[in-house]
Design a protein around this motif. Structure first.
Motif, PDB file in Angstrom:
ATOM      1  N   ASP A   1      57.494  35.940  29.438  1.00  0.00           N
ATOM      2  CA  ASP A   1      57.933  35.395  30.726  1.00  0.00           C
ATOM      3  C   ASP A   1      58.028  36.497  31.778  1.00  0.00           C
ATOM      4  N   PHE A   2      58.494  37.669  31.349  1.00  0.00           N
ATOM      5  CA  PHE A   2      58.613  38.797  32.276  1.00  0.00           C
ATOM      6  C   PHE A   2      57.233  39.247  32.760  1.00  0.00           C
ATOM      7  N   ILE A   3      56.296  39.413  31.827  1.00  0.00           N
ATOM      8  CA  ILE A   3      54.942  39.841  32.203  1.00  0.00           C
ATOM      9  C   ILE A   3      54.294  38.810  33.123  1.00  0.00           C
ATOM     10  N   ALA A   4      54.491  37.529  32.784  1.00  0.00           N
ATOM     11  CA  ALA A   4      53.908  36.470  33.600  1.00  0.00           C
ATOM     12  C   ALA A   4      54.458  36.507  35.022  1.00  0.00           C
ATOM     13  N   PHE A   5      55.759  36.722  35.128  1.00  0.00           N
ATOM     14  CA  PHE A   5      56.356  36.775  36.466  1.00  0.00           C
ATOM     15  C   PHE A   5      55.797  37.946  37.261  1.00  0.00           C
ATOM     16  N   MET A   6      55.746  39.135  36.644  1.00  0.00           N
ATOM     17  CA  MET A   6      55.283  40.315  37.360  1.00  0.00           C
ATOM     18  C   MET A   6      53.799  40.192  37.736  1.00  0.00           C
ATOM     19  N   THR A   7      53.016  39.598  36.863  1.00  0.00           N
ATOM     20  CA  THR A   7      51.602  39.387  37.174  1.00  0.00           C
ATOM     21  C   THR A   7      51.458  38.481  38.392  1.00  0.00           C
ATOM     22  N   HIS A   8      52.195  37.394  38.387  1.00  0.00           N
ATOM     23  CA  HIS A   8      52.171  36.451  39.513  1.00  0.00           C
ATOM     24  C   HIS A   8      52.760  37.093  40.771  1.00  0.00           C
ATOM     25  N   HIS A   9      53.842  37.844  40.581  1.00  0.00           N
ATOM     26  CA  HIS A   9      54.548  38.489  41.704  1.00  0.00           C
ATOM     27  C   HIS A   9      53.645  39.477  42.439  1.00  0.00           C
ATOM     28  N   HIS A  10      52.787  40.160  41.669  1.00  0.00           N
ATOM     29  CA  HIS A  10      51.886  41.153  42.265  1.00  0.00           C
ATOM     30  C   HIS A  10      50.516  40.561  42.608  1.00  0.00           C
ATOM     31  N   GLY A  11      50.319  39.295  42.293  1.00  0.00           N
ATOM     32  CA  GLY A  11      49.093  38.618  42.677  1.00  0.00           C
ATOM     33  C   GLY A  11      47.867  39.048  41.922  1.00  0.00           C
ATOM     34  N   GLY A  12      48.027  39.452  40.672  1.00  0.00           N
ATOM     35  CA  GLY A  12      46.862  39.886  39.891  1.00  0.00           C
ATOM     36  C   GLY A  12      46.923  39.345  38.485  1.00  0.00           C
ATOM     37  N   THR A  13      45.818  39.400  37.777  1.00  0.00           N
ATOM     38  CA  THR A  13      45.782  38.906  36.403  1.00  0.00           C
ATOM     39  C   THR A  13      45.088  39.882  35.453  1.00  0.00           C
ATOM     40  N   GLN A  14      44.681  41.043  35.952  1.00  0.00           N
ATOM     41  CA  GLN A  14      43.869  41.924  35.128  1.00  0.00           C
ATOM     42  C   GLN A  14      44.670  43.068  34.523  1.00  0.00           C
ATOM     43  N   GLY A  15      44.442  43.326  33.232  1.00  0.00           N
ATOM     44  CA  GLY A  15      44.986  44.496  32.566  1.00  0.00           C
ATOM     45  C   GLY A  15      46.497  44.586  32.610  1.00  0.00           C
ATOM     46  N   LEU A  16      46.972  45.840  32.501  1.00  0.00           N
ATOM     47  CA  LEU A  16      48.398  46.110  32.541  1.00  0.00           C
ATOM     48  C   LEU A  16      48.834  46.581  33.921  1.00  0.00           C
ATOM     49  N   GLY A  17      47.933  46.432  34.892  1.00  0.00           N
ATOM     50  CA  GLY A  17      48.211  46.910  36.240  1.00  0.00           C
ATOM     51  C   GLY A  17      49.542  46.486  36.821  1.00  0.00           C
ATOM     52  N   PRO A  18      49.906  45.205  36.751  1.00  0.00           N
ATOM     53  CA  PRO A  18      51.166  44.765  37.342  1.00  0.00           C
ATOM     54  C   PRO A  18      52.402  45.463  36.772  1.00  0.00           C
ATOM     55  N   LEU A  19      52.273  46.076  35.586  1.00  0.00           N
ATOM     56  CA  LEU A  19      53.419  46.739  34.959  1.00  0.00           C
ATOM     57  C   LEU A  19      53.422  48.243  35.171  1.00  0.00           C
ATOM     58  N   SER A  20      52.389  48.762  35.819  1.00  0.00           N
ATOM     59  CA  SER A  20      52.240  50.210  35.900  1.00  0.00           C
ATOM     60  C   SER A  20      53.187  50.879  36.881  1.00  0.00           C
ATOM     61  N   GLN A  21      53.591  50.172  37.939  1.00  0.00           N
ATOM     62  CA  GLN A  21      54.438  50.806  38.958  1.00  0.00           C
ATOM     63  C   GLN A  21      55.519  49.827  39.422  1.00  0.00           C
ATOM     64  N   LEU A  22      56.354  49.419  38.510  1.00  0.00           N
ATOM     65  CA  LEU A  22      57.418  48.487  38.866  1.00  0.00           C
ATOM     66  C   LEU A  22      58.514  49.203  39.654  1.00  0.00           C
ATOM     67  N   SER A  23      59.050  48.494  40.628  1.00  0.00           N
ATOM     68  CA  SER A  23      60.094  49.063  41.476  1.00  0.00           C
ATOM     69  C   SER A  23      61.424  48.340  41.245  1.00  0.00           C
ATOM     70  N   THR A  24      62.463  48.905  41.822  1.00  0.00           N
ATOM     71  CA  THR A  24      63.772  48.263  41.749  1.00  0.00           C
ATOM     72  C   THR A  24      63.724  46.874  42.383  1.00  0.00           C
ATOM     73  N   GLY A  25      62.974  46.764  43.467  1.00  0.00           N
ATOM     74  CA  GLY A  25      62.823  45.474  44.137  1.00  0.00           C
ATOM     75  C   GLY A  25      62.152  44.445  43.245  1.00  0.00           C
ATOM     76  N   ASP A  26      61.179  44.882  42.442  1.00  0.00           N
ATOM     77  CA  ASP A  26      60.506  43.972  41.510  1.00  0.00           C
ATOM     78  C   ASP A  26      61.501  43.438  40.476  1.00  0.00           C
ATOM     79  N   MET A  27      62.344  44.340  39.989  1.00  0.00           N
ATOM     80  CA  MET A  27      63.324  43.928  38.983  1.00  0.00           C
ATOM     81  C   MET A  27      64.337  42.957  39.582  1.00  0.00           C
ATOM     82  N   ARG A  28      64.747  43.222  40.806  1.00  0.00           N
ATOM     83  CA  ARG A  28      65.687  42.310  41.469  1.00  0.00           C
ATOM     84  C   ARG A  28      65.056  40.943  41.686  1.00  0.00           C
ATOM     85  N   ALA A  29      63.776  40.927  42.035  1.00  0.00           N
ATOM     86  CA  ALA A  29      63.077  39.658  42.252  1.00  0.00           C
ATOM     87  C   ALA A  29      62.994  38.870  40.944  1.00  0.00           C
TER      88      ALA A  29
END
Length: 308
Positions: free
Chosen positions: A40-68
């Motif tokens: 669920d976490f990966i799915a949210f971050m992928t959607h949140h960053h607007g991408g579906t490829q690789g591990l990119g959405p998890l490579s540079q998570l910010s405090t704002g991402d975690m709050r979201a």
């Protein structure tokens, strides 16, 4: 949302789960919960960053991402306890992933879960615990089933076993001696003393049970001979507590709470009780016991060498 997760992210998750299972002996239920939380976490971050490829959405998570993400959980109805569990799973996964991929883990690892009030266990009084065992046996008109239910609940209260541990006994564990080796959560083994009353309850059940108990068959059987469903133990305990006028907290697990509390009340050592329960942390054992401060002071004054 889970459909947006890339094969690479799924592969990383499975490798982490395999490593956790091998290195820490995590229970199957724990692995299932971790998988769902992290997916669920990966799915949210992928959607949140607007991408579906690789591990990119998890490579540079910010405090704002975690709050979201945590705001998303809250909006979805997750309570504080549930959010804390999910965050714990995510931190474990991300810490493992960061080591292998070189990600900066600070934003994830520094995220704080909302505080929640832990529910204190509600053990039964010694008289109520004994009455529960006696009343459980009377809930069935079939003598061997009544003896079976009484034997299970006796193991919960007399030995501090979890339901899964009691129902996980096989014929190869018999006959019961003075102690029983139990494999608990996470594959952790412990040696549990068996009281004469527990052996007597087991012997009575086994003498009445119409189904042969062999080395590779469960000790506790359902009416048709299959493994006993834990829901049936919960149901018969519920019937007994209603008959006795006990509160809704008088569950099978409360018998295990009562085991720990009554041992401590009798002057038992908290560390020894921790070993008997199979807890990894002493704080968990402390939460299992419910002894008032006045009683603890009496135990302290009676036993501490400097208290006199």
């Amino acid at each position: 949302m889970t459909l947006a997760i890339s094969p690479q992210a799924r592969d990383a998750l499975e490798r982490w789960l395999e490593a956790g299972s091998a290195l820490r002996g995590l229970a199957k239920n724990t692995l299932t919960a971790y998988r769902a939380d992290v997916l669920d976490f990966i799915a949210f971050m992928t959607h949140h960053h607007g991408g579906t490829q690789g591990l990119g959405p998890l490579s540079q998570l910010s405090t704002g991402d975690m709050r979201a993400w945590m705001a998303h959980l809250r909006q979805g109805g997750a309570g504080s306890r549930s959010m804390a569990r999910k965050l714990s799973a995510v931190k474990a996964f991300y810490g493992w992933l960061a080591e292998r991929e070189g990600y900066e883990p600070t934003a994830v690892l520094s995220a704080r879960a909302p505080k929640f009030q832990k529910k204190l266990p509600r053990p039964l009084s010694p008289d109520a615990a004994r009455a529960m065992i006696d009343t459980v046996e009377m809930q069935s008109q079939t003598s061997w089933i009544g003896a079976r239910d009484a034997a299970v609940v006796t193991l919960l209260y007399g030995c501090g076993l979890r339901i899964s541990e009691a129902l996980g006994l096989y014929g190869r564990d018999l006959p019961l001696g003075t102690a029983l080796r139990i494999t608990g959560k996470g594959g952790k083994e412990r040696l549990v003393p068996i009281l004469p009353v527990a052996r007597a309850a087991m012997d009575r059940y086994l003498a009445l049970c119409p189904h042969p108990v062999e080395a590779d068959t469960p000790v506790f059987r359902g009416a048709r001979g299959g493994a006993l469903n834990p829901r049936l133990v919960q149901k018969v305990t519920e019937q007994a507590r209603l008959q006795l006028g006990l509160p809704a907290t008088a569950t099978p697990h409360a018998m295990r709470h009562s085991f720990a509390t009554h041992l401590l009340e009798a002057g038992g050592d908290l560390r020894a009780i921790q070993e008997l329960l199979g807890h990894a942390s002493l704080s968990t054992t402390q939460a299992y016991t419910s002894v008032d401060t006045l009683h603890l002071m009496k135990v302290y004054e009676a036993s501490h060498p400097k208290a006199g």
